[in-house]
Design a protein around this motif. Structure first.
Motif, PDB file in Angstrom:
ATOM      1  N   ARG A 103      -7.385   4.415  -4.803  1.00 27.50           N
ATOM      2  CA  ARG A 103      -6.695   3.120  -4.704  1.00 27.50           C
ATOM      3  C   ARG A 103      -6.123   2.921  -3.299  1.00 27.50           C
ATOM      4  NH1 ARG A 103      -6.246  -1.379  -7.584  1.00 27.50           N
ATOM      5  NH2 ARG A 103      -3.999  -1.399  -7.277  1.00 27.50           N
TER       6      ARG A 103
ATOM      7  N   GLY B 178       2.205   2.988  -3.348  1.00 28.66           N
ATOM      8  CA  GLY B 178       1.165   3.712  -4.077  1.00 28.66           C
ATOM      9  C   GLY B 178       0.786   5.013  -3.403  1.00 28.66           C
TER      10      GLY B 178
ATOM     11  N   THR C 142       0.806  -1.223   0.000  1.00 30.89           N
ATOM     12  CA  THR C 142       0.000   0.000   0.000  1.00 30.89           C
ATOM     13  C   THR C 142       0.839   1.272   0.000  1.00 30.89           C
ATOM     14  OG1 THR C 142      -1.767  -1.141   1.205  1.00 30.89           O
ATOM     15  CG2 THR C 142      -1.807   1.266   1.216  1.00 30.89           C
TER      16      THR C 142
ATOM     17  N   TYR D 140     -10.550   5.492 -13.409  1.00 29.47           N
ATOM     18  CA  TYR D 140      -9.406   5.416 -14.326  1.00 29.47           C
ATOM     19  C   TYR D 140      -9.761   6.036 -15.677  1.00 29.47           C
ATOM     20  CZ  TYR D 140      -5.977   3.504 -17.562  1.00 29.47           C
ATOM     21  OH  TYR D 140      -5.023   3.373 -18.539  1.00 29.47           O
TER      22      TYR D 140
ATOM     23  N   THR E 281     -13.050   1.413  -9.164  1.00 28.82           N
ATOM     24  CA  THR E 281     -11.805   2.050  -9.610  1.00 28.82           C
ATOM     25  C   THR E 281     -11.722   2.260 -11.121  1.00 28.82           C
ATOM     26  OG1 THR E 281     -10.727  -0.127  -9.607  1.00 28.82           O
ATOM     27  CG2 THR E 281     -10.467   1.241  -7.634  1.00 28.82           C
TER      28      THR E 281
ATOM     29  N   GLY F 227      -5.460   7.752  -7.570  1.00 26.88           N
ATOM     30  CA  GLY F 227      -4.437   7.348  -6.609  1.00 26.88           C
ATOM     31  C   GLY F 227      -4.961   7.300  -5.183  1.00 26.88           C
TER      32      GLY F 227
ATOM     33  N   GLY G 164       4.177  -0.769 -12.871  1.00 19.57           N
ATOM     34  CA  GLY G 164       3.388   0.456 -12.870  1.00 19.57           C
ATOM     35  C   GLY G 164       4.213   1.676 -13.225  1.00 19.57           C
TER      36      GLY G 164
ATOM     37  N   LYS H 147      -1.981   7.992 -14.343  1.00 14.11           N
ATOM     38  CA  LYS H 147      -3.000   6.991 -14.004  1.00 14.11           C
ATOM     39  C   LYS H 147      -2.524   5.578 -14.324  1.00 14.11           C
ATOM     40  CE  LYS H 147      -6.400   8.843 -16.341  1.00 14.11           C
ATOM     41  NZ  LYS H 147      -7.757   9.042 -16.892  1.00 14.11           N
TER      42      LYS H 147
ATOM     43  N   TYR I  44      -1.222   2.840 -11.839  1.00 11.42           N
ATOM     44  CA  TYR I  44      -2.125   1.947 -11.112  1.00 11.42           C
ATOM     45  C   TYR I  44      -2.771   0.892 -11.997  1.00 11.42           C
ATOM     46  CZ  TYR I  44      -1.619   5.641  -7.674  1.00 11.42           C
ATOM     47  OH  TYR I  44      -1.083   6.543  -6.795  1.00 11.42           O
TER      48      TYR I  44
END
Length: 226
Positions: free
Chosen positions: A172, A23, A20, A160, A156, A169, A74, A85, A88
């Motif tokens: 997420r 991100g 986690t 996006y 999500t 972000g 990513g 974007k 993610y």
């Protein structure tokens, strides 16, 4: 089985942090600097530091290295496309694929949760044929994981396509740990009501011991006959 043991099987607190925080760092840095390359590099560096910390402490590195791999992909996606974007997107696609896998395996009678946790509880695949109550629990748990992750994807992916990188972000990050905790809790509830696992490892060891004792008895009998 305890909640702590089940939680640890899915990475525990440290595993959640490792998946986690990178991100979180990416979106926080991008929110301030609006620099995709800088944000991606900082997130990747942090993920690598977490993996090295695992190595130094001689702890399991599965979650740390999977985190590094995910962050690296990513970062490449974001920097090559020029769209933050896309940092993610690999994780989102993985979540969606995992959701489909959970639902599909549950529907076909080989629930993915059972395949994951069977070795952890030393029952391997005995639940499929010898412990129907466990199979039912694993099937329910797999459906729970699949549907919760599908719900997460349903939230999500629209952001996006129609939102901006900062919105995606932070969303997420917000949807990182809570769904995981809910899935683990439901799995615990289902398994707590199921029959205990059959320890096939202990059965194999007992059979090997018994076979050695039989061989020793035969050898002793042969010596006494001679």
């Amino acid at each position: 089985m305890t909640k702590a043991a089940l939680f640890d099987a899915f990475g525990g607190v440290r595993g959640m942090v490792e998946t986690t925080v990178p991100g979180l760092v990416f979106v926080a840095t991008y929110t301030v600097q609006k620099d995709i390359h800088l944000s991606a590099i900082i997130a990747l560096a942090l993920s690598a530091v977490l993996a090295v910390a695992r190595l130094i402490s001689r702890d399991t590195v599965k979650h740390a290295f999977s985190g590094v791999f995910g962050v690296a992909i990513g970062a490449v996606f974001a920097m090559m496309s020029g769209d933050a974007k896309n940092f993610y997107l690999p994780g989102m696609l993985y979540t969606l694929g995992l959701a489909v896998a959970y639902c599909a395996t549950a529907a076909f009678g080989v629930p993915l949760i059972g395949l994951i946790l069977g070795p952890v509880f030393k029952e391997n695949l005995s639940w499929r044929t010898r412990n129907p109550g466990r199979k039912v629990a694993y099937t329910k748990a797999s459906w729970a994981w699949g549907l919760i992750l599908l719900a997460k994807s349903a939230v999500t992916f629209p952001i996006y396509f129609w939102g901006d990188a900062t919105q995606l972000g932070w969303l997420r990050v917000a949807l990182g740990i809570p769904p995981m905790l809910l899935c683990v809790y439901l799995t615990y509830i289902f398994l707590a009501k199921a029959p205990p696992p059959i320890d096939v490892i202990a059965e194999m060891e007992a059979e090997e011991k018994a076979e050695k004792e039989r061989e020793a008895a035969r050898a002793a009998g042969e010596r006494s006959d001679g």
